[in-house]
Design a protein around this motif. Structure first.
Motif, PDB file in Angstrom:
ATOM      1  N   GLN A 208       0.803  -1.222   0.000  1.00 54.01           N
ATOM      2  CA  GLN A 208       0.000   0.000   0.000  1.00 54.01           C
ATOM      3  C   GLN A 208       0.839   1.275   0.000  1.00 54.01           C
ATOM      4  OE1 GLN A 208      -3.527   0.360   2.427  1.00 54.01           O
ATOM      5  NE2 GLN A 208      -3.627  -1.846   2.756  1.00 54.01           N
ATOM      6  N   THR A 209       2.064   1.206   0.538  1.00 56.42           N
ATOM      7  CA  THR A 209       2.863   2.429   0.694  1.00 56.42           C
ATOM      8  C   THR A 209       4.117   2.467  -0.168  1.00 56.42           C
ATOM      9  OG1 THR A 209       4.202   1.493   2.492  1.00 56.42           O
ATOM     10  CG2 THR A 209       2.107   2.543   3.100  1.00 56.42           C
ATOM     11  N   SER A 210       4.531   1.313  -0.714  1.00 58.48           N
ATOM     12  CA  SER A 210       5.783   1.179  -1.476  1.00 58.48           C
ATOM     13  C   SER A 210       7.018   1.406  -0.598  1.00 58.48           C
ATOM     14  CB  SER A 210       5.814   2.163  -2.662  1.00 58.48           C
ATOM     15  OG  SER A 210       4.758   1.881  -3.560  1.00 58.48           O
ATOM     16  N   VAL A 211       6.855   1.345   0.720  1.00 62.37           N
ATOM     17  CA  VAL A 211       7.987   1.437   1.642  1.00 62.37           C
ATOM     18  C   VAL A 211       8.437   0.016   1.971  1.00 62.37           C
ATOM     19  CG1 VAL A 211       8.791   2.217   3.904  1.00 62.37           C
ATOM     20  CG2 VAL A 211       7.145   3.608   2.622  1.00 62.37           C
ATOM     21  N   ALA A 212       9.646  -0.340   1.570  1.00 60.52           N
ATOM     22  CA  ALA A 212      10.155  -1.694   1.772  1.00 60.52           C
ATOM     23  C   ALA A 212      10.215  -2.025   3.267  1.00 60.52           C
ATOM     24  CB  ALA A 212      11.535  -1.839   1.147  1.00 60.52           C
ATOM     25  N   PRO A 213       9.979  -3.289   3.638  1.00 60.47           N
ATOM     26  CA  PRO A 213      10.002  -3.664   5.058  1.00 60.47           C
ATOM     27  C   PRO A 213      11.267  -3.228   5.792  1.00 60.47           C
ATOM     28  CG  PRO A 213       9.081  -5.462   3.765  1.00 60.47           C
ATOM     29  CD  PRO A 213       9.558  -4.426   2.785  1.00 60.47           C
ATOM     30  N   ARG A 214      12.425  -3.309   5.124  1.00 63.50           N
ATOM     31  CA  ARG A 214      13.675  -2.942   5.808  1.00 63.50           C
ATOM     32  C   ARG A 214      13.745  -1.444   6.097  1.00 63.50           C
ATOM     33  NH1 ARG A 214      14.941  -3.554   0.464  1.00 63.50           N
ATOM     34  NH2 ARG A 214      16.106  -1.868  -0.540  1.00 63.50           N
ATOM     35  N   HIS A 215      12.910  -0.653   5.438  1.00 62.41           N
ATOM     36  CA  HIS A 215      12.899   0.794   5.648  1.00 62.41           C
ATOM     37  C   HIS A 215      11.741   1.254   6.526  1.00 62.41           C
ATOM     38  CE1 HIS A 215      15.272   1.340   1.641  1.00 62.41           C
ATOM     39  NE2 HIS A 215      16.070   1.087   2.670  1.00 62.41           N
ATOM     40  N   GLN A 216      10.962   0.308   7.044  1.00 57.18           N
ATOM     41  CA  GLN A 216       9.794   0.668   7.851  1.00 57.18           C
ATOM     42  C   GLN A 216      10.164   0.768   9.325  1.00 57.18           C
ATOM     43  OE1 GLN A 216       6.548  -2.059   7.110  1.00 57.18           O
ATOM     44  NE2 GLN A 216       6.916  -2.053   4.901  1.00 57.18           N
ATOM     45  N   GLU A 217       9.859   1.906   9.923  1.00 56.63           N
ATOM     46  CA  GLU A 217       9.989   2.079  11.363  1.00 56.63           C
ATOM     47  C   GLU A 217       8.684   2.647  11.887  1.00 56.63           C
ATOM     48  OE1 GLU A 217      13.338   4.341  12.516  1.00 56.63           O
ATOM     49  OE2 GLU A 217      14.798   2.837  11.881  1.00 56.63           O
ATOM     50  N   TYR A 218       8.327   2.260  13.115  1.00 58.71           N
ATOM     51  CA  TYR A 218       7.011   2.614  13.629  1.00 58.71           C
ATOM     52  C   TYR A 218       7.096   3.288  14.992  1.00 58.71           C
ATOM     53  CZ  TYR A 218       5.196  -0.419   9.950  1.00 58.71           C
ATOM     54  OH  TYR A 218       4.895  -0.981   8.736  1.00 58.71           O
ATOM     55  N   LEU A 219       6.170   4.187  15.185  1.00 54.85           N
ATOM     56  CA  LEU A 219       5.906   4.769  16.493  1.00 54.85           C
ATOM     57  C   LEU A 219       4.458   4.455  16.839  1.00 54.85           C
ATOM     58  CD1 LEU A 219       7.436   8.350  16.051  1.00 54.85           C
ATOM     59  CD2 LEU A 219       8.471   6.439  17.275  1.00 54.85           C
ATOM     60  N   PHE A 220       4.193   4.245  18.114  1.00 54.70           N
ATOM     61  CA  PHE A 220       2.809   4.086  18.563  1.00 54.70           C
ATOM     62  C   PHE A 220       2.626   4.909  19.829  1.00 54.70           C
ATOM     63  CE2 PHE A 220      -0.648   1.833  20.840  1.00 54.70           C
ATOM     64  CZ  PHE A 220      -1.655   2.079  19.908  1.00 54.70           C
ATOM     65  N   GLU A 221       1.706   5.837  19.756  1.00 60.17           N
ATOM     66  CA  GLU A 221       1.441   6.751  20.874  1.00 60.17           C
ATOM     67  C   GLU A 221       2.728   7.419  21.363  1.00 60.17           C
ATOM     68  OE1 GLU A 221      -1.495   7.669  21.896  1.00 60.17           O
ATOM     69  OE2 GLU A 221      -2.501   6.331  20.496  1.00 60.17           O
ATOM     70  N   GLY A 222       3.574   7.800  20.408  1.00 63.29           N
ATOM     71  CA  GLY A 222       4.767   8.562  20.745  1.00 63.29           C
ATOM     72  C   GLY A 222       5.984   7.746  21.113  1.00 63.29           C
ATOM     73  N   HIS A 223       5.866   6.408  21.134  1.00 64.57           N
ATOM     74  CA  HIS A 223       6.988   5.562  21.538  1.00 64.57           C
ATOM     75  C   HIS A 223       7.421   4.672  20.375  1.00 64.57           C
ATOM     76  CE1 HIS A 223       6.279   6.816  25.659  1.00 64.57           C
ATOM     77  NE2 HIS A 223       4.998   6.495  25.512  1.00 64.57           N
ATOM     78  N   PRO A 224       8.735   4.442  20.245  1.00 58.98           N
ATOM     79  CA  PRO A 224       9.194   3.524  19.193  1.00 58.98           C
ATOM     80  C   PRO A 224       8.552   2.154  19.355  1.00 58.98           C
ATOM     81  CG  PRO A 224      11.048   4.735  20.131  1.00 58.98           C
ATOM     82  CD  PRO A 224       9.864   5.037  20.995  1.00 58.98           C
ATOM     83  N   CYS A 225       8.139   1.578  18.245  1.00 58.32           N
ATOM     84  CA  CYS A 225       7.450   0.284  18.256  1.00 58.32           C
ATOM     85  C   CYS A 225       8.230  -0.660  17.349  1.00 58.32           C
ATOM     86  CB  CYS A 225       6.010   0.462  17.760  1.00 58.32           C
ATOM     87  SG  CYS A 225       5.040  -1.038  17.754  1.00 58.32           S
ATOM     88  N   VAL A 226       8.961  -1.583  17.957  1.00 61.51           N
ATOM     89  CA  VAL A 226       9.783  -2.532  17.200  1.00 61.51           C
ATOM     90  C   VAL A 226       8.936  -3.754  16.866  1.00 61.51           C
ATOM     91  CG1 VAL A 226      11.864  -3.937  17.208  1.00 61.51           C
ATOM     92  CG2 VAL A 226      11.856  -1.710  18.370  1.00 61.51           C
ATOM     93  N   LEU A 227       8.804  -4.052  15.587  1.00 62.39           N
ATOM     94  CA  LEU A 227       8.006  -5.187  15.133  1.00 62.39           C
ATOM     95  C   LEU A 227       8.936  -6.298  14.658  1.00 62.39           C
ATOM     96  CD1 LEU A 227       5.174  -3.323  13.149  1.00 62.39           C
ATOM     97  CD2 LEU A 227       5.174  -4.089  15.531  1.00 62.39           C
ATOM     98  N   GLU A 228       8.965  -7.379  15.405  1.00 70.60           N
ATOM     99  CA  GLU A 228       9.809  -8.521  15.065  1.00 70.60           C
ATOM    100  C   GLU A 228       9.115  -9.361  13.998  1.00 70.60           C
ATOM    101  OE1 GLU A 228      12.485 -11.081  14.391  1.00 70.60           O
ATOM    102  OE2 GLU A 228      12.918  -9.490  15.862  1.00 70.60           O
ATOM    103  N   PRO A 229       9.706  -9.484  12.795  1.00 70.59           N
ATOM    104  CA  PRO A 229       9.019 -10.168  11.682  1.00 70.59           C
ATOM    105  C   PRO A 229       8.567 -11.586  11.985  1.00 70.59           C
ATOM    106  CG  PRO A 229      10.944  -8.978  10.890  1.00 70.59           C
ATOM    107  CD  PRO A 229      10.995  -8.914  12.378  1.00 70.59           C
TER     108      PRO A 229
END
Length: 655
Positions: free
Chosen positions: A342-363
């Motif tokens: 949906q975004t064309s952002v490759a998984p290796r380039h995806q970083e997430y925040l949730f409610e202001g905190h870094p959210c690390v998603l383990e594949p």
């Protein structure tokens, strides 16, 4: 008043009327329970007896929460007309929901999913009992509000239903023409003789048209002048439709047919849901029964959608909110790939925040580990790739707003007012979405800047002020103005709706009606002006500013990454230097001990700057050198500790 042994109703309480029966709101004489009674007219008794009793038999066989319940079969007094006593749905039909100006462009995503769930569940029960409905349409899907305020939709009107297995055929024709399978349309509407027999998949065509109608607010196949005025073109559109197309229109008289392979931009369904739904529509809106999906595949594909959970992801770089549909048992790696689609952002380039905190998603973990999100509290996706935010893509509501004609036309004026009101509601919806998007931009940026606050202090302060401004009453003033215009327009609309059923208006009433038309147009113009000049322009300006700030953040992150790499390299070099110096110190100390023990001159190391001294001088010099080396080693250790602390300074994770 009319009655049976147990129920009583007034003919004014008409809920619906068809060719063979009328449905009224009735009450149980003893308990006062509200029910719906279907009273058959004289025309119904002209049909063969097996057809007359078919609806009773079908309803008695069915028992499902998404199918209208049959309570009893009774008869009226002297006329002894058959009466079906059924469950009463107080909220009308799906058609009445779609005819509301608020839903002129289709249902919201959550409500559409409820419709999909209820229709699929009800149809699955019909197929389990070997029944074909033959008249699926929004008007035959009733709405009930549950105890917790949720919508419940139920299939009704089984007058055309009959028992039919998957491999059986029928030749009789029933249904409503806009929702009829083209083969049935050809014989029933165009009156063309043909010897085709029909199977259970004719219900799938009707379901496809109904779901398209629910998703968009309009029918998928529309000839110039409308389906009822241009029946030959209507038939052409449905039969000439290319594979994969889900809609066809003719925009001018004798003009070409235009095909659509996607849902319109005005649709409220997310891209994530549309990508799941469109292939289903394309495969059940297939005129050739051999190519059309069967019910098994339809149930499998729709159940797959309904069993998915939605993860809301706001792409901060693109300024777009995405709905990502995945199964709870999927891995996070599958979720990351769905985000990429949906975004064309490759998984290796995806970083997430949730409610202001870094959210690390383990594949490798299950998607159940992803935080529960909502549209107002999504995962914030931050990509390393710098790009200009594209923002929400939408159609200007002004393009869909009709205009009043000068002469008084009660039905026409009602239709125009309804169209204007529908465009007004669309404007309000878009204004809210744009405002929400603007808030998500600023909030997401605010969080990223907080993560990088040691080097982004100035940007952090700017975004905080912008977010505070957005939260003030100034940010929502345009929403209130649009709502105010809509409220005034709705009052006039209600008057038009009331007037249309009158035979005519008196002179004074007609003048007031004309003034109302002028006022309605002014309100609509003001509404669109506020939407364009205040909300859209503000949003576009926010997008430009958002792009500038995002570029600043990306530059800062890249600088921090370089600093981090430099610190790590310095740390490695310092550790290597310390190890080398320790080895040299150990060697020198060893040599010194040997000299003192043996009392003889030893050969200095190759780097010794003092060649050929006397043994006593050598001992003193070596002692001095040892002291200096110890001090140097301590200094290096202190420096190493400083470098280690610098390397541990938190930086934003790679995207």
């Amino acid at each position: 008043m009319q009655s049976t042994i147990s129920y009583l109703w007034h003919t004014d309480d008409l809920l619906g009327q068809g060719a063979t029966a009328s449905v009224y709101k009735a009450r149980n004489k003893k308990s006062g329970e509200v029910v719906a009674v279907k009273v058959f007219n004289t025309a119904s008794y002209m049909r063969p007896r097996e057809v007359q009793v078919r609806e009773f038999e079908v309803l008695r066989k069915l028992n499902h929460q998404n199918i209208i319940k049959l309570f009893a079969v009774e008869e009226t007094g002297p006329g002894r007309q058959k009466v079906l006593v059924m469950e009463y749905c107080s909220s009308g039909s799906l058609l009445s929901v779609l005819e509301s100006p608020e839903h002129a462009f289709g249902l919201p995503e959550d409500e559409f999913l409820v419709v999909l769930h209820c229709v699929v569940a009800g149809m699955n029960h019909l197929r389990e009992n070997g029944i074909v409905h033959r008249d699926i349409k929004p008007g035959n899907i009733m709405r009930l509000v549950g105890e917790e305020g949720q919508s419940i939709y139920k299939l009704t009107d089984f007058g055309a239903a009959r028992e039919l297995d998957d491999d059986e055929k029928f030749v009789s024709v029933y249904g409503t023409e806009e929702y009829l399978h083209p083969d049935m349309y050809e014989r029933a509407v165009l009156r063309k003789p043909q010897q085709k027999a029909f199977g259970v998949t004719v219900d799938l065509w009707s379901i496809g048209v109904t779901l398209y109608h629910a998703a968009t607010g309009s029918l998928p196949f529309i000839p110039f002048g409308g389906p009822r005025r241009n029946k030959e073109i209507m038939y052409r559109i449905t039969t000439e439709k290319p594979a994969g197309a889900i809609a066809g229109t003719q925009k001018r008289e004798n003009g070409p047919l235009e095909w659509s392979y996607t849902l319109p931009i005005t649709c409220q369904l997310s891209v994530g849901l549309q990508s799941q739904l469109v292939p289903i529509l394309a495969n059940i809106l297939e005129v050739e029964q051999a190519k059309c999906w069967g019910f098994d595949q339809f149930f499998a594909e729709t159940s797959d959608i309904l069993q998915r959970v939605v993860v809301h992801v706001f792409s901060l770089s693109q300024a777009v909110l995405h709905h990502v549909y995945i199964h709870a048992h999927n891995t996070i790696a599958i979720f990351l790939e769905a985000v990429y689609e949906q975004t064309s952002v490759a998984p290796r380039h995806q970083e997430y925040l949730f409610e202001g905190h870094p959210c690390v998603l383990e594949p490798s973990l299950s998607a159940q580990h992803i935080a529960h999100t909502t549209a107002s509290s999504p995962l914030t996706l931050f990509s390393m790739a710098s790009e200009t935010p594209k923002g929400l893509t939408f159609r200007d509501p002004a393009l869909d707003i009709p205009k009043f004609v000068p002469k008084v036309d009660l039905q026409g004026d009602y239709n125009t007012a309804k169209g204007m009101l529908g465009a007004g509601y669309q404007s309000l919806r878009l204004a809210r979405t744009l405002l929400d998007g603007q808030e998500l931009m600023l909030r997401g940026l605010h969080w990223v800047v907080e993560v990088l606050q040691t080097t982004c202090r100035r940007t952090l302060e700017v975004t905080r002020m912008a977010l505070l401004f957005l939260s003030s009453s100034l940010g929502t003033d345009s929403i209130r103005q649009i709502q105010c215009c809509l409220d005034k327009m709705y009052l006039i609309y209600k008057q038009f709706k009331k007037s249309r059923i009158r035979p005519g208006l008196g002179y004074n009433e007609e003048q007031i009606h004309k003034l109302d038309k002028v006022n309605f147009s002014h309100l609509a113009k003001r509404l669109l002006q506020v939407f364009q000049e205040e909300r859209v322009q503000n949003y576009q300006a926010a997008l430009v500013m958002h792009g500038q700030r995002m570029r600043m953040v990306h530059e800062t992150r890249n600088h921090l990454r370089l600093v981090g790499c430099s610190v790590a390299a310095c740390n490695t070099e310092a550790q290597g230097a310390q190890e080398s110096l320790s080895k040299i110190l150990d060697w020198l100390s060893h040599q010194l001990l040997q000299d003192m023990t043996k009392g003889v001159q030893t050969s200095p190391p190759p780097t010794d700057p003092y060649p050929n001294p006397e043994p006593t001088d050598l001992v003193l010099h070596m002692q001095e050198l040892c002291k200096e080396m110890k001090v140097l080693a301590l200094d290096l250790q202190d420096n190493n500790h400083v470098i280690e602390r610098l390397s541990r300074v938190p930086t934003a994770p790679d995207v």
